[in-house]
Design an enzyme around this catalytic site. Structure first.
Site, PDB file in Angstrom:
ATOM      1  CG  ASP A 196      -0.362  -0.452   2.495  1.00  0.00           C
ATOM      2  OD1 ASP A 196       0.864  -0.614   2.556  1.00  0.00           O
ATOM      3  OD2 ASP A 196      -1.116  -0.628   3.475  1.00  0.00           O
ATOM      4  CD  GLU A 222      -5.540   2.345   6.880  1.00  0.00           C
ATOM      5  OE1 GLU A 222      -4.339   2.403   7.226  1.00  0.00           O
ATOM      6  OE2 GLU A 222      -6.446   1.890   7.628  1.00  0.00           O
ATOM      7  CB  THR A 273       1.918   6.027   5.405  1.00  0.00           C
ATOM      8  OG1 THR A 273       0.854   5.120   5.110  1.00  0.00           O
ATOM      9  CG2 THR A 273       2.933   5.349   6.317  1.00  0.00           C
TER      10      THR A 273
END
Length: 574
Positions: free
Chosen positions: A257, A371, A474
């Site tokens: 990802d 997410e 992230t």
């Protein structure tokens, strides 16, 4: 007609920057009320971490105690630091900065994840460093090019550098903070564990003047690019010594990802065309081989045949990433697919079997991941679609109803029966709560459109900070891209005011103001290696900084071409 052509793009941009409530009441949803409920969620978790778990990494909410998980760094405190400022708590931000300086030590005999230490510790410290002045911290002379949190981030990152000493430049997954890579360490690392460094490491290089961090991050990215399959896909795990793919499942989820995420965010942060061209090539292959009815499956990286018809909760970042490249329509369709899963279970199970429409055995849990909320935040900024606020509402209701316990919020072990697990990961305060709050807080400084900014004086001249455009790593730690241009220690960037003035006055009668500079490191390397520059797999080489600009051109110029000397803005008609 000429005026219409000039104003048209500006009006479109203005429409995208309308306040969040403009044109919609979000179907009656009380945004302010939910914002305050998110604030209360944060403090319920944060205060119980301080009372029951500090200085351990994480809170165990069912037993009201703590545990070390990723290295014994008081990790939740580092991860929550910039969230405190986003919630407006400057006094606690200042207190925690002092606590971290006094209490965190990286010179310890601990085996640490290279990936997790980077995104949580290095990323969290860098973000807090760059936000310190805004939080009222008394910064030292030379900030943002120096400071205690920057030195801590650099120290932590240097502990990770031995992992990159491999024949391929791809790092090991684990490093001992005292001794380096253990002799028996496995050479198999996941793709994300190799390609998720450019945001933090490039920021470090630009702030400290030491290119080693950005250099190793770029080498790792290019090694993955070099080893993609003939159909343009990468697998899940690779041997960093031999560059042989060990797990050959290709997709956008777990293990891969943030590699894709960092190609896009690195390209934006550094204005780097090569990184963006890499992502766009991957994006074509992902659409060709893994996308089915706005879902993304897992396929064999060499053949493109479906290997796992599952949706993983970690994949829910993808619509947000699509929005960053302007692919909003596709992003919304995929987001709505994922939202149906949330509605079905009150959260996103780790794995969801798409054909069967149900969870996968032993993957039924939801560890309060951010997410889908992250994507909702990005897409709401782009569309103002009230459906995205409704996801935020549902997330608040679900997490409070299912996960809240006396000592914090617990991981949901099974979404089917709402059994809980005794863990509250640090990303709950770093990401989940932060993205929820930003979704419900349209006026937060993070959403700044450039109309407000600070000018700071550094040893290298004046620079602009806090103008917006923050790049989230992230772990949702915001990095101010303008800060990368404040500490021009590299030879080609040591521009003095008198040089700028001389250049300006020598050319002010012309219609263009041209600023010359020496080539950067990558451009010199390209010049030395034209074969690499023309290679079919090399992609388009970096050329993010042009030597001349029309000051009325659109899109906007890169930061370092905008000049403000002694408070004057020079236009081409002055």
């Amino acid at each position: 007609a000429a005026m219409q052509r000039f104003l048209g793009p500006l009006l479109c941009l203005w429409a995208l920057c309308l306040p969040a409530g403009t044109g919609t009441a979000a179907r009656g949803l009380d945004v302010a009320s939910y914002r305050e409920r998110v604030r209360a969620m944060f403090y319920h978790a944060y205060e119980h971490y301080l009372e029951s778990a500090f200085p351990y990494d994480e809170l165990r909410p069912l037993t009201c105690d703590g545990q070390d998980t990723w290295g014994s760094f008081s990790l939740t405190l580092i991860d929550a630091l910039d969230t405190l400022l986003i919630l407006g708590n400057v006094s606690e931000f200042q207190r925690v900065v002092n606590v971290l300086q006094e209490g965190v030590d990286f010179d310890i005999d601990v085996n640490a994840s290279v990936f997790e230490t980077n995104i949580r510790v290095v990323g969290g410290l860098l973000s807090a460093h760059l936000l310190s002045r805004k939080a009222g911290v008394e910064v030292e002379a030379g900030w943002p090019c120096s400071g205690p949190l920057l030195r801590m981030a650099e120290e932590a990152a240097r502990k990770l550098l031995p992992a990159f000493q491999t024949p391929t430049g791809m790092p090991y997954g684990t490093v001992n903070l005292l001794h380096g890579v253990n002799p028996g360490e496995t050479p198999v690392t996941c793709t994300a564990g190799i390609g998720t460094f450019i945001v933090e490491f490039a920021t470090l290089s630009h702030l400290t003047g030491d290119p080693v961090f950005e250099d190793v991050a770029r080498k790792a990215l290019k090694a993955l690019w070099k080893n993609r399959s003939d159909i343009g896909l990468v697998g899940n795990h690779i041997d960093v010594i031999t560059a042989k793919w060990v797990a050959q499942d290709a997709g956008i989820g777990a293990g891969v990802d943030s590699y894709f995420e960092y190609l896009v965010k690195g390209a934006i942060l550094l204005q780097d065309k090569e990184l963006m061209s890499m992502f766009l090539e991957y994006n074509k292959a992902i659409k060709n081989y893994t996308k089915f009815d706005d879902w993304y499956l897992w396929v064999q990286m060499y053949k493109g045949t479906v290997s796992m018809p599952v949706f993983q909760s970690l994949e829910a970042y993808w619509p947000g990433l699509q929005s960053l490249i302007g692919d909003v329509d596709n992003a919304m369709r995929t987001f709505l697919n994922y939202y149906t899963v949330w509605k079905q279970f009150g959260g996103l199970p780790e794995f969801y079997n798409i054909p069967q429409g149900y969870t996968v055995d032993k993957r039924e849990g939801y560890p309060l991941r951010p997410e889908l909320i992250e994507s909702a935040m990005y897409l709401y900024r782009a569309t103002r679609d009230p459906t995205l606020l409704e996801l935020g509402r549902d997330a608040v209701e679900s997490i409070e109803k299912i996960s809240k316990v006396d000592c914090g919020f617990a991981t949901i072990k099974d979404l089917r029966d709402h059994r809980l697990d005794n863990r509250m990961e640090s990303f709950f305060l770093a990401e989940t709560v932060k993205y929820l709050y930003l979704l419900f807080d349209p006026d937060n400084f993070i959403h700044n459109d450039g109309s407000d900014f600070d000018v700071v004086v550094t040893p290298y001249g004046e620079c602009v900070l806090n103008a917006g455009g923050y790049i989230f790593n992230t772990e949702a730690h915001p990095i101010d891209p303008a800060a990368l241009h404040c500490c021009r220690k590299r030879k080609e960037e040591q521009w003095e005011v008198e040089d700028l003035m001389r250049e300006f006055y020598s050319r002010k009668k012309t219609k263009k103001f041209t600023l010359k500079r020496t080539p950067d490191h990558d451009e010199e390397e390209n010049a030395k290696d034209p074969e690499a520059a023309s290679s079919g797999k090399a992609g388009e080489k970096r050329n993010s900084k042009k030597s001349s600009h029309s000051l009325l051109s659109c899109p906007s110029q890169s930061f370092n071409s905008k000049l403000a000397v002694l408070g004057q803005v020079f236009l081409d008609n002055t």
